[in-house]
Design an enzyme around this catalytic site. Structure first.
Site, PDB file in Angstrom:
ATOM      1  N   GLN A  74      -6.766   1.384 -45.239  1.00 40.42           N
ATOM      2  CA  GLN A  74      -6.341   0.061 -45.461  1.00 40.42           C
ATOM      3  C   GLN A  74      -5.830  -0.512 -44.299  1.00 40.42           C
ATOM      4  O   GLN A  74      -4.804  -1.239 -43.837  1.00 40.42           O
ATOM      5  CB  GLN A  74      -5.064  -0.071 -46.254  1.00 40.42           C
ATOM      6  CG  GLN A  74      -5.333   0.198 -47.639  1.00 40.42           C
ATOM      7  CD  GLN A  74      -5.953  -0.910 -48.501  1.00 40.42           C
ATOM      8  OE1 GLN A  74      -6.075  -1.963 -47.859  1.00 40.42           O
ATOM      9  NE2 GLN A  74      -6.921  -0.643 -49.314  1.00 40.42           N
ATOM     10  N   SER A  75      -6.814  -0.436 -43.132  1.00 39.13           N
ATOM     11  CA  SER A  75      -6.639  -1.001 -41.844  1.00 39.13           C
ATOM     12  C   SER A  75      -6.911  -2.411 -41.898  1.00 39.13           C
ATOM     13  O   SER A  75      -8.014  -3.094 -42.238  1.00 39.13           O
ATOM     14  CB  SER A  75      -7.782  -0.405 -40.882  1.00 39.13           C
ATOM     15  OG  SER A  75      -7.727  -1.191 -39.607  1.00 39.13           O
ATOM     16  N   ASN A  76      -5.874  -3.151 -41.522  1.00 39.01           N
ATOM     17  CA  ASN A  76      -6.110  -4.598 -41.308  1.00 39.01           C
ATOM     18  C   ASN A  76      -6.860  -4.734 -40.096  1.00 39.01           C
ATOM     19  O   ASN A  76      -7.748  -5.941 -40.189  1.00 39.01           O
ATOM     20  CB  ASN A  76      -4.650  -5.354 -40.822  1.00 39.01           C
ATOM     21  CG  ASN A  76      -3.807  -5.105 -41.891  1.00 39.01           C
ATOM     22  OD1 ASN A  76      -3.844  -5.516 -43.094  1.00 39.01           O
ATOM     23  ND2 ASN A  76      -2.601  -4.187 -41.795  1.00 39.01           N
TER      24      ASN A  76
END
Ligand SMILES: *Cc1c(COP(=O)(O)O)cnc(C)c1O
Length: 333
Positions: A74-76
């Site tokens: 879930q890397s921004n």
């Protein structure tokens, strides 16, 4: 500091808003302001857009046609990189690390992952716990061996080039506060891969602003986090030419609000996300800004941050991550 010496692309209208959190300030009996780097426009915004102005600037200056980067599932950062790559016609390959053990569909497919795919990013997965920057370098080397002009961006965009985004943000904040007649006593930010924290420390030092920065950690223990930030701050100060370098004492992190680990929800985070949503209509995120806000609220309540201080919270974005954590916020409270 003369940042125009470095290549840059312009990605969002600056300055981002700086405003008082009236309801939260009333609730806590404090004076709390927010710098809205969740409003950096591209791909719903966030702090990585500022770093990407300089990273993609350098990639283009080097004639790159392909960017490679890495992050947690879930890397921004990956989401924002994928979007900016699309804007400039660059191919993007992202290595996503299974840093958290979960079978949750929202986490594995929703939120940032859904957007990575929409932006046309090519995704490869890696197991948790390996050296992901080394993996990204390896991928870059593989591409170069086939004649592709690949530019590798480290996790979180955190190197001395990406950190320029937050050197620049510090300059912007000081100018903005001066125009408003606002005296800032402390700046609070989430600190992870260190580029945001390091850039702010260097930028404020370069401006001689006298504003201390408190980084609230989301992953590592305090000594390791401060060491990472300090090392990057020194490299960045050297790169931009801040005379006299950075004092070790200018780097301060509080890592008491991580909970069980990176990306693992805490009660304080859930309460802080709800509080900002309900008092201010502002969306924080479960991994970074939610934990940082939880820390700041606790430090204000305990008196470690005095209620008489004017505190600015840097909102680093990340609300897309909420959709990767549906279960965490499903209950009524
Ligand atoms: C990446 C990120 C951070 C941390 O910034 P670093 O420069 O990696 O320390 C904070 N908040 C959000 C929402 C992020 O995506």
């Amino acid at each position: 500091m003369h940042l125009a010496r470095f290549p840059r692309v312009k990605l969002f209208p600056a300055p981002t808003p700086l405003h008082r959190l009236e309801n939260l300030s009333r609730e806590l009996g404090a004076d709390i302001w927010i710098k809205r780097d969740d409003c950096t426009v591209v791909a719903t915004g966030g702090n990585k857009v500022r770093k990407l102005e300089w990273l993609i600037g350098e990639a283009r200056a080097q004639g790159a046609t392909h960017v490679v980067t890495q992050g947690a599932v879930q890397s921004n950062h990956v989401r924002q990189t994928a979007a900016v790559a699309a804007m400039y016609g660059l191919k993007c390959t992202a290595l996503l690390e299974h840093r958290i053990e979960t079978n949750d569909r929202d986490y594995l497919q929703g939120g940032n992952v859904l957007l990575d795919k929409l932006f046309g990013c090519e995704i490869e997965y890696r197991p948790g716990g390996i050296d992901m920057n080394a993996e990204a370098e390896k991928k870059g080397a593989e591409l170069r061996a086939t004649g592709v002009k690949a530019y590798v961006i480290p996790g979180g965009g955190s190197n001395k080039v990406g950190a320029l985004g937050y050197v620049s943000c510090a300059q912007e904040l000081v100018r903005q506060a001066d125009e408003m007649g606002l005296k800032i006593d402390r700046l609070v930010t989430a600190t992870g891969s260190a580029g945001t924290h390091a850039g702010l420390v260097v930028g404020l030092e370069g401006e001689n602003a006298g504003i201390p920065v408190l980084g609230i950690g989301v992953r590592l223990p305090k000594d390791r986090q401060e060491e990472n930030v300090f090392r990057l701050a020194e490299a960045t100060a050297d790169y931009v030419g801040v005379r006299g370098g950075i004092a070790r004492s200018a780097v301060v992190a509080n890592c008491d609000y991580v909970g069980k680990g990176y990306g693992i929800p805490t009660e304080g985070m859930v309460a802080a996300v709800r509080m900002l949503a309900r008092l201010e209509g502002i969306l924080l995120d479960p991994v970074y800004s939610g934990k940082a806000m939880a820390g700041m609220i606790d430090l204000i309540r305990s008196g470690e941050i005095r209620k008489s201080e004017t505190v600015v919270f840097l909102h680093t974005g990340g609300a897309v991550g909420l959709f990767g954590y549906g279960e965490t916020f499903a209950g009524e409270a």
